[in-house]
Design a protein around this motif. Sequence first.
Motif, PDB file in Angstrom:
ATOM      1  N   LEU A  23       0.823  -1.215   0.000  1.00 22.61           N
ATOM      2  CA  LEU A  23       0.000   0.000   0.000  1.00 22.61           C
ATOM      3  C   LEU A  23       0.855   1.262   0.000  1.00 22.61           C
ATOM      4  N   LYS A  37       0.803   4.404  -2.547  1.00 19.53           N
ATOM      5  CA  LYS A  37       0.560   5.767  -2.067  1.00 19.53           C
ATOM      6  C   LYS A  37       1.673   6.725  -2.507  1.00 19.53           C
ATOM      7  N   LEU A  58      -2.573   4.948  -5.238  1.00 17.76           N
ATOM      8  CA  LEU A  58      -3.639   4.469  -4.358  1.00 17.76           C
ATOM      9  C   LEU A  58      -4.907   5.305  -4.594  1.00 17.76           C
ATOM     10  N   ILE A  64      -8.753   1.484   4.176  1.00 25.25           N
ATOM     11  CA  ILE A  64      -8.434   2.377   3.054  1.00 25.25           C
ATOM     12  C   ILE A  64      -9.471   3.487   3.071  1.00 25.25           C
ATOM     13  N   ASP A  97      -5.754   7.204   1.293  1.00 28.78           N
ATOM     14  CA  ASP A  97      -4.841   6.963   2.421  1.00 28.78           C
ATOM     15  C   ASP A  97      -5.119   5.563   2.979  1.00 28.78           C
ATOM     16  N   PHE A  98      -4.240   5.097   3.832  1.00 34.12           N
ATOM     17  CA  PHE A  98      -4.461   3.756   4.375  1.00 34.12           C
ATOM     18  C   PHE A  98      -3.849   3.616   5.769  1.00 34.12           C
ATOM     19  N   ILE A 128      -4.578  -4.483  -5.477  1.00 29.90           N
ATOM     20  CA  ILE A 128      -3.350  -4.011  -4.802  1.00 29.90           C
ATOM     21  C   ILE A 128      -2.150  -4.837  -5.258  1.00 29.90           C
TER      22      ILE A 128
END
Lengths: 381, 120
Positions: B16, B20, B25, B51, B55-56, B116
């Motif tokens: 992730l 990003k 993302l 998520i 953002d995550f 992903i």
Amino acid sequence: MKMSALERILTVLEGKIPDRVPSFCLGGDFQFVDNFMKSSFALTEEDMTQLDRDKVAYKQPFIHAIIAKFSPPDILPNGLDAKIDLCWQTVGGASILKLDFTDNFITQNGGYFKVLVRDSGIPHFWYTGPALLKKEHIKAYWNKEKELKPNKTSFSQLSKIRRTMLKKYDIVVAQGISGPFENCVFGIGLANFARFARKDPAFLQEHIGFQWETFEKPSLNMLMERKPDIVMCGDDYGFNSGLQINVKYWRKFIKPILANYVNIAHDGGAKFILHSCGDIHEVFPDFVELGIDGVESLKPKNNDLAMYREKYPEITLVGTIDDSEMLIYESPEFIRNSVKESIKLLGKKGGFIPGPTNFLLDHPAENIVALFKAIQEFGKY
Amino acid sequence: MCPMLEDIPAFLYILLWELKIYGKLEKIFPDLQIKMVLLLTDFPPAMLIQIDKGDFKIEPLEDIKDSKDLDNVECDTYMALPIEMLYGGADKILQGIADKKVKINNYKILEILGKIMSVR
């Protein structure tokens, strides 16, 4: 006449003079990607549209997308015009093993590999120590033979990446696997290596032979089926001041397997470059004897580079630009002058492919751009 | 200083994080707001993956070590499976669902993880 990156690299490795001094980058870690993407040199939307269309890989530590960003504008319109000719990618070590005596992951060579995210939010992964500390651990690892076999799919992916980078970006991707010393020592540890070398050499030989037959030889054969131009394998033999093991044990246990690596690459028509950190002067004559075409890393504080150039003209020196201090702490102008001096000292008769001595970590992006721009500026014959 | 995440959650964090840092993302999941729980049955505990519009966040769920506990976790979607099935890709996971070796409450998690993991 202007050469392609492949012609340029092969010309140097054959001991001839190319159109200009080529450049090399091993790759970079997450911290460098973070630095780079937060700098004014970062990949733009437009860059990434092109790179995505061409299926260029972004993954650490080989960061092909960032390496492609250094291209001239006729290749990538927003390119930095500080061309990198040669980069790296390895396969292998991807298997994750579970053995009864530990709850942690074990990699293909039998070592622990830690993946973590620091408080800063930047991830990091690296080898953290040997898992096979006792003979019974090593024997349990031998029982995992089937799980240690290499996966053919990863080699075909490797081949696609290499062809794309060459065709679309004029960048040569040297490809390879880990060397026999790292595979052995990452698994059993240096202390065990030294102990077995003295007290139970047959057992050590059996373990090294097991790794060779189980995954090193099959991996190299799979790699060569894809016809790479340059094979580059990593096997760190050196500390800051000398070899990690006694040279007589290196010659007895490691050199014969390294010779197999070189022969398989040469038999398949490829050149062979060895990445090895630290002070490795003791084994340089052996590298010549094995017919190794290039040696990479060669931190100048640990190696007498002028002596190598004079005494071993058969071997191309790759890397040599100090990444652990100069490229982090000095200014772009200092780096420019240092590259000028390096090329003057090591590159005037060919046999030199400068670049950072190891993976880029916490280096400021402007220093790395300055380095590759300087190679372009001063790398003319 | 303790690392924020280690091992399997850190592996997933890397995937992730890479999306990003390159701005992908947000592109792939522009409006997605989701809480997913993934349990690798041979490497517990489970982890909560959130998520939220580009953002995550990833958080280990120290108390969730068995797939039978997943029904008690507050989330939009969950999946429990052995690591080799996750590595094996969609076909292996679907086979695992058919063989009842994979516990999943809806396929959203599969779709998102697939996206992903497919990014280069």
